[in-house]
Design a protein around this motif. Sequence first.
Motif, PDB file in Angstrom:
ATOM      1  N   TYR A 232     -70.488 -33.219  39.333  1.00  0.00           N
ATOM      2  CA  TYR A 232     -69.329 -32.333  39.257  1.00  0.00           C
ATOM      3  C   TYR A 232     -69.618 -31.003  39.941  1.00  0.00           C
ATOM      4  CZ  TYR A 232     -66.261 -35.163  36.286  1.00  0.00           C
ATOM      5  OH  TYR A 232     -65.409 -36.138  35.815  1.00  0.00           O
ATOM      6  N   TYR A 236     -67.445 -29.575  43.128  1.00  0.00           N
ATOM      7  CA  TYR A 236     -66.811 -28.253  43.151  1.00  0.00           C
ATOM      8  C   TYR A 236     -67.308 -27.435  44.348  1.00  0.00           C
ATOM      9  CZ  TYR A 236     -65.577 -23.473  41.927  1.00  0.00           C
ATOM     10  OH  TYR A 236     -65.095 -22.199  41.977  1.00  0.00           O
ATOM     11  N   SER A 239     -65.844 -28.608  47.613  1.00  0.00           N
ATOM     12  CA  SER A 239     -64.438 -28.198  47.782  1.00  0.00           C
ATOM     13  C   SER A 239     -64.339 -26.722  48.181  1.00  0.00           C
ATOM     14  CB  SER A 239     -63.650 -28.445  46.490  1.00  0.00           C
ATOM     15  OG  SER A 239     -64.011 -27.521  45.475  1.00  0.00           O
ATOM     16  N   GLN A 240     -65.216 -25.893  47.609  1.00  0.00           N
ATOM     17  CA  GLN A 240     -65.224 -24.467  47.957  1.00  0.00           C
ATOM     18  C   GLN A 240     -65.705 -24.243  49.385  1.00  0.00           C
ATOM     19  OE1 GLN A 240     -64.023 -21.951  45.711  1.00  0.00           O
ATOM     20  NE2 GLN A 240     -63.271 -23.922  44.995  1.00  0.00           N
ATOM     21  N   LYS A 244     -62.282 -31.846  51.710  1.00  0.00           N
ATOM     22  CA  LYS A 244     -61.366 -32.587  50.845  1.00  0.00           C
ATOM     23  C   LYS A 244     -62.227 -33.554  50.059  1.00  0.00           C
ATOM     24  CE  LYS A 244     -57.472 -35.775  50.716  1.00  0.00           C
ATOM     25  NZ  LYS A 244     -56.538 -36.637  51.507  1.00  0.00           N
ATOM     26  N   PRO A 255     -64.550 -30.924  32.111  1.00  0.00           N
ATOM     27  CA  PRO A 255     -63.254 -30.892  32.794  1.00  0.00           C
ATOM     28  C   PRO A 255     -63.403 -31.149  34.287  1.00  0.00           C
ATOM     29  CG  PRO A 255     -63.980 -28.670  32.269  1.00  0.00           C
ATOM     30  CD  PRO A 255     -64.945 -29.594  31.602  1.00  0.00           C
ATOM     31  N   PRO A 257     -63.209 -30.604  38.239  1.00  0.00           N
ATOM     32  CA  PRO A 257     -63.222 -29.387  39.066  1.00  0.00           C
ATOM     33  C   PRO A 257     -61.860 -29.142  39.708  1.00  0.00           C
ATOM     34  CG  PRO A 257     -65.021 -30.898  39.633  1.00  0.00           C
ATOM     35  CD  PRO A 257     -64.077 -31.655  38.779  1.00  0.00           C
ATOM     36  N   GLU A 258     -61.541 -27.871  39.907  1.00  0.00           N
ATOM     37  CA  GLU A 258     -60.298 -27.530  40.592  1.00  0.00           C
ATOM     38  C   GLU A 258     -60.359 -27.984  42.051  1.00  0.00           C
ATOM     39  OE1 GLU A 258     -59.560 -23.394  40.227  1.00  0.00           O
ATOM     40  OE2 GLU A 258     -59.585 -23.391  38.032  1.00  0.00           O
ATOM     41  N   GLN A 259     -59.207 -28.341  42.588  1.00  0.00           N
ATOM     42  CA  GLN A 259     -59.049 -28.709  43.997  1.00  0.00           C
ATOM     43  C   GLN A 259     -59.853 -29.959  44.365  1.00  0.00           C
ATOM     44  OE1 GLN A 259     -60.087 -25.171  46.193  1.00  0.00           O
ATOM     45  NE2 GLN A 259     -58.350 -24.015  45.427  1.00  0.00           N
ATOM     46  N   GLU A 261     -59.882 -34.237  43.910  1.00  0.00           N
ATOM     47  CA  GLU A 261     -59.184 -35.444  43.464  1.00  0.00           C
ATOM     48  C   GLU A 261     -60.151 -36.312  42.666  1.00  0.00           C
ATOM     49  OE1 GLU A 261     -57.326 -39.536  45.404  1.00  0.00           O
ATOM     50  OE2 GLU A 261     -57.406 -37.703  46.624  1.00  0.00           O
TER      51      GLU A 261
END
Length: 418
Positions: A232, A236, A239-240, A244, A255, A257-259, A261
């Motif tokens: 995870y 993350y 993505s930062q 993609k 939870p 990670p943001e952004q 899929e």
Amino acid sequence: MQLEQKNVLLGISGGIAAYKTPDLVRKIKAQGANVRVMLTESASHFVSTLALQAVSGEKVSTHLLDEDAELGMGHIELARWADIFLVAPATANTIAKLTHGIADDLLTTLALATTAPLLVAPAMNQQMWAAKATVDNIATLTDRGAVMLGPAAGEQACGDVGYGRMLEPEEIVAALDSFASINMADTQTIMGEENANKFFSGMNIMITAGPTREAIDPVRYISNHSSGKMGYAIAYAASQLGAKVTLVSGPVNIPPPEQVEVESVVSAQEMYDAVMGDIASQDIFIACAAVADYRVDNASDQKMKKNKDQGLTLSFTQNPDILKSVAALENAPFTVGFAAETQDVVQYAKSKLERKKLNMIAANDVSKPGLGFNSDKNALIVITPNTKFDLVQASKDSLALSLLKLVEQEYKATQKSR
């Protein structure tokens, strides 16, 4: 040599391992670095300033107030000069001071005054290393970004055997070189600035994470201790850095990670199907999941009842090898494997790299306390067909960035060679 012209400030505290520091200084300088040394008062009982001055070619500092420095503030001059602040050996007492911001000598004052990254090579009795106070202090320091170099296990000066030995000088130098090659660009800046160079921009990266569960019956299963935290963190960070990201995740309690899929799966077969269903569109594949090698043959559709007069025998069949299958594709993505081992870590990782024809493998020793499964920290040995990098103990978030920097370097190299 990644240490070429880097300014390494070495702080020596009062442990028996201080006798190794002249050799350490000599080996750091052999890498092209500039080295300045400071000694605590107790360290001066184990190693002489004359020996350290001879090998460093610089004055050795011992006192907080330096009459020869401008305004007597030699510590400020040293703090500004350093690119890397290395404390070796770092005693339990020094580590405690660094943790709590005590600045009662030159070494600890410099730790507060410098913006240079702090690398710490612990050295102490094995029971002192295992003491809860030390464990908590190490956790606090690493959470703040300090990097731990070791300790190693073995026979100690007191006769005890266990973790607490300072790494050998050549091991410390290798870790410094690895740190300089990966971290001196300031990965925190990469993550923090809106207009940072996102070197995975426009690329597709698939990552697997977490454990798989292999059903015995509708209420029981076989699994492992993977928490999914490393995968995870990589997802993350990728993505930062502009990618993609598709994260194929086994059952975890963290939870998403943001952004990113996320495709949730349970069994190894489900993970295989999810990966192979979308792998053709991926540029990079990072297999961080702890996938079960076997599943129960003919799992029961109903809950199995205990028979007090009989044991239980289960038969197993092999699961598909996701990593090997991806690497074997005709147009395979750049493929990174993980190897969680308990012994002969490098040997087994190299074998897996070669056997499965991977571009890179990240190996870790899950037998070490406080690292690997379910921990927030890890340490990795990253191996390619031609190189090896040691990513020393750090938070998994920090390691994710360091690993991805290596992935970027190696990926670019493979693209150029095509």
